[in-house]
Structure formats: structure tokens, C-alpha cells
Write an enzyme that holds these catalytic residues in place. Structure first.
Site, PDB file in Angstrom:
ATOM      1  N   LYS A   1       0.824  -1.213   0.000  1.00 40.35           N
ATOM      2  CA  LYS A   1       0.000   0.000   0.000  1.00 40.35           C
ATOM      3  C   LYS A   1       0.854   1.257   0.000  1.00 40.35           C
ATOM      4  O   LYS A   1       0.473   2.276  -0.577  1.00 40.35           O
ATOM      5  CB  LYS A   1      -0.945  -0.010   1.206  1.00 40.35           C
ATOM      6  CG  LYS A   1      -2.089  -1.008   1.068  1.00 40.35           C
ATOM      7  CD  LYS A   1      -3.199  -0.732   2.059  1.00 40.35           C
ATOM      8  CE  LYS A   1      -4.409  -1.603   1.779  1.00 40.35           C
ATOM      9  NZ  LYS A   1      -5.553  -1.270   2.651  1.00 40.35           N
TER      10      LYS A   1
ATOM     11  N   LYS B   1      -6.962 -11.939 -10.742  1.00 44.31           N
ATOM     12  CA  LYS B   1      -8.169 -11.910  -9.926  1.00 44.31           C
ATOM     13  C   LYS B   1      -9.122 -10.822 -10.407  1.00 44.31           C
ATOM     14  O   LYS B   1      -8.702  -9.748 -10.831  1.00 44.31           O
ATOM     15  CB  LYS B   1      -7.765 -11.641  -8.461  1.00 44.31           C
ATOM     16  CG  LYS B   1      -8.880 -11.804  -7.462  1.00 44.31           C
ATOM     17  CD  LYS B   1      -8.307 -11.613  -6.050  1.00 44.31           C
ATOM     18  CE  LYS B   1      -9.394 -11.706  -4.993  1.00 44.31           C
ATOM     19  NZ  LYS B   1      -8.851 -11.503  -3.635  1.00 44.31           N
TER      20      LYS B   1
ATOM     21  N   LYS C   1     -12.286  -4.397  -9.387  1.00 49.06           N
ATOM     22  CA  LYS C   1     -12.893  -3.164  -9.912  1.00 49.06           C
ATOM     23  C   LYS C   1     -11.845  -2.276 -10.586  1.00 49.06           C
ATOM     24  O   LYS C   1     -12.192  -1.416 -11.383  1.00 49.06           O
ATOM     25  CB  LYS C   1     -13.570  -2.385  -8.780  1.00 49.06           C
ATOM     26  CG  LYS C   1     -14.839  -3.025  -8.248  1.00 49.06           C
ATOM     27  CD  LYS C   1     -15.604  -2.102  -7.348  1.00 49.06           C
ATOM     28  CE  LYS C   1     -14.910  -1.858  -6.033  1.00 49.06           C
ATOM     29  NZ  LYS C   1     -14.977  -2.989  -5.106  1.00 49.06           N
TER      30      LYS C   1
END
Length: 332
Positions: free
Chosen positions: A116, A197, A200
Site C-alpha cells: 500500500k 483476480k 474493480k
């Protein structure tokens, strides 16, 4: 024979928007079944989402929408404790105590922090670093026996167990050590690139289905799904696209791979892709309808999340009182 006591299971989801078909089939759909087998608590992890800057008005809408989606997917507030994380102050309170019992080196080894931080290089904040301590608090507050985990959360659960063991060793038995709950989940891949995978954030809009997509859009995306140059509907190595479509079709119909292959023997991929799209659209129809009803009844949603917050507060308060006493804080 005395009935065996149900175990406690806890899970949460961040309010990042509408669930993908992968989120739904891989995790959220299972929560409805879990509430029949366990004492279950499900939360909207809105505090965790603050590690990334949010637009306030949009964030509030997404939190409510995510709560409604859980209910639309079958999570029942009369069977489970369904709440919004920020509505229960004990999460932040225990998060701080556990941060004081978590080593810097342990947090620095968290792979999700590294990932992140790379994604949000302009906002590598302290919350992003101490995120696992708050996640540990989420779990330990409710004395959870089990936590559904994917690969990306396994390391956090291991840290939760380490911190709980350390605290118990110093202050005496306080926390239940949670175990991972490995459910039989369907792993759903992108329709545009079945080696990745479903997400969105897929740059190809045809790669992802959300559970609120209109039926026509769902069927159209499945008709465009990537397959292979063969024409045989069967599950085997090297057929990533067809394997993914068969996995999805099996998940929404309950058919086995053998039954699917037999049903589509001698038929082309076009027929199969259309059938998968129609089956998914029909499977999601009750979810779409239930969600629309809930979003038109904000008073009911408010009643549900307030009830959930009260239930969660009552459970977590007992843990916090015990923790504060053990660490030597003065009672009110």
C-alpha cells in the site's frame, strides 16, 4: 447430550464500493451461511479505509451502501451483529493498547504495508503502518474463535495471535487466540484476463462484474469473456478462461464440473458464455432487488446499524473493562 456451544466468527469489509462478483461468490455469500453455524459479527471497516484519503460526502454514502449490500446478500441483523466499526469506540481504544504491545519490527514486516505504501507514495501515514494493531483489536474485542482469511490477510491474523499471546503472557489470560477459518470459496478471475483476480480496478471494463450490474450488461460482458482457440467446454490445465467460466457457473447453479461439461458437450463457446451470463444475472436478481428496497428505506437501515452498534458495544465493553484493569488504568 448437551448442545455444543457455537463458536464466535468475525469478519469485516471496507466500504470501497459495490462488491464484485468475486467478492460475493468468494466471501460475502458465505457469511449468510456462517450466521447459521456460528455466533457471527460482521462490520463495515470504515476506520481502516481512512488510511487512504476519502472524499467525505462520497465516503458516507459508500459506508451506508456497503451496509445495505451486506443485508442484501443475506446477512441478517436478527441473526448476526452487523455494525459499522467507527460506531464502536472500543475498536480505537483497544487498537491503541495493542499498538503499545506490538513491536515496530513486527509491523515493518507486514507485506500489505509495503504494497500500500508503494501504491500511495504521497500518503505513507502512521495509520497505514499501525493498521494491523487496529485489525487485531477488531478481532480480539469480540473474543473471536475464527476469522475468515484470504491469502492477503493471513499475515495479519498471525500477528494478531502473536500480540494476543504476548498480552496474555504479561497480564494473564485475556484474549481468545483466533484461528483462521478456511471456507470453500470460489476463486473468481477477470473475464478479460483469467490469469488475474477479478477487480474493480481492472483497466478493461469487461473484466469485472459487480453485483448491481444490470442483467443486459452482465450477459454482454460474459459474451466478451476471453476463452481459448478450442471449442470444448471442459475443466483442465491450460484453459484458464473456460475454467473461470465453469467455476462461476458451478457457483451459481450448484452443478459439478462434470455435469457442466456434459450439458455443453458438442456446443460452442458462444452458447456456454451466454448461459453463464444469464445464470449469473438471474442469481444476482434478488440481491439487486433487495438492495434497491433497502436504499429506499433509510430509516430501516439506520435502525439496523444502530442496533448493531449497541450490540457490538455491549460485547466489546466487557473486553475493554478487563483490558484496562489488567494494564493498570483507573476505573471510572
Amino acid at each position: 447430550m448437551e448442545e455444543q456451544k457455537k463458536k464466535v466468527i468475525l469478519s469485516g469489509i471496507q466500504p470501497t464500493g459495490v462488491f464484485t462478483l468475486g467478492n460475493y461468490l468468494g466471501a460475502v455469500r458465505n457469511w449468510a451461511q456462517m450466521q447459521e453455524d456460528f455466533h457471527s459479527a460482521y462490520m463495515i471497516a470504515d476506520l481502516h479505509a481512512l488510511t487512504v484519503r476519502q472524499e467525505p460526502a462520497d465516503f458516507r454514502k459508500r459506508i451506508l451502501s456497503c451496509y445495505a449490500l451486506l443485508l442484501a446478500c443475506g446477512v441478517d441483523p436478527d441473526k448476526s451483529v452487523v455494525f459499522i466499526q467507527s460506531h464502536v469506540p472500543a475498536h480505537s481504544q483497544l487498537g491503541w493498547v495493542l499498538a503499545c504491545n506490538t513491536q515496530f519490527g513486527e509491523l515493518s514486516r507486514m507485506t500489505q504495508f509495503k504494497d500500500k505504501a508503494a501504491q500511495h507514495a504521497d500518503n505513507i501515514n502512521a495509520g497505514l503502518f499501525t493498521y494491523p494493531s487496529l485489525m487485531a483489536a477488531d478481532i480480539l474485542l469480540y473474543q473471536a474463535d475464527l476469522v475468515p482469511v484470504g491469502v492477503d490477510q493471513k499475515q495479519h491474523l498471525e500477528l494478531t495471535r502473536d500480540v494476543a499471546s504476548r498480552f496474555n503472557g504479561i497480564y494473564g489470560q485475556t484474549f481468545t487466540l483466533p484461528e483462521p477459518y478456511i471456507a470453500k470459496e470460489a476463486k473468481i478471475m477477470s473475464l478479460a484476463d483469467p490469469t488475474k483476480k477479478m477487480s474493480k480496478s481492472d483497466p478493461n471494463p469487461n473484466g469485472c462484474i459487480t453485483i448491481l450490474d444490470e442483467p443486459g450488461a452482465i450477459v454482454k460482458k460474459f459474451k466478451r469473456a476471453v476463452t481459448d482457440s478450442e471449442m470444448e467446454v471442459c475443466y483442465r490445465e491450460g484453459k484458464d478462461g473456460i475454467n473461470n467460466l465453469m467455476t462461476i457457473y458451478a457457483a451459481v447453479t450448484g452443478l459439478t464440473m462434470e455435469q457442466i461439461a456434459a450439458d455443453f458437450a458438442g456446443k460452442g463457446y458462444g452458447d456456454f458464455k451466454a448461459a453463464v451470463g444469464e445464470a449469473v444475472a438471474e442469481h444476482l436478481r434478488p440481491v439487486r432487488e433487495r438492495y434497491a428496497d433497502l436504499m429506499n428505506n433509510k430509516d430501516y437501515l439506520t435502525e439496523c446499524y444502530r442496533k448493531g452498534a449497541e450490540q457490538a458495544a455491549n460485547i466489546s465493553r466487557r473486553t475493554m473493562e478487563k483490558v484496562y484493569k489488567k494494564v493498570g488504568l483507573l476505573a471510572k
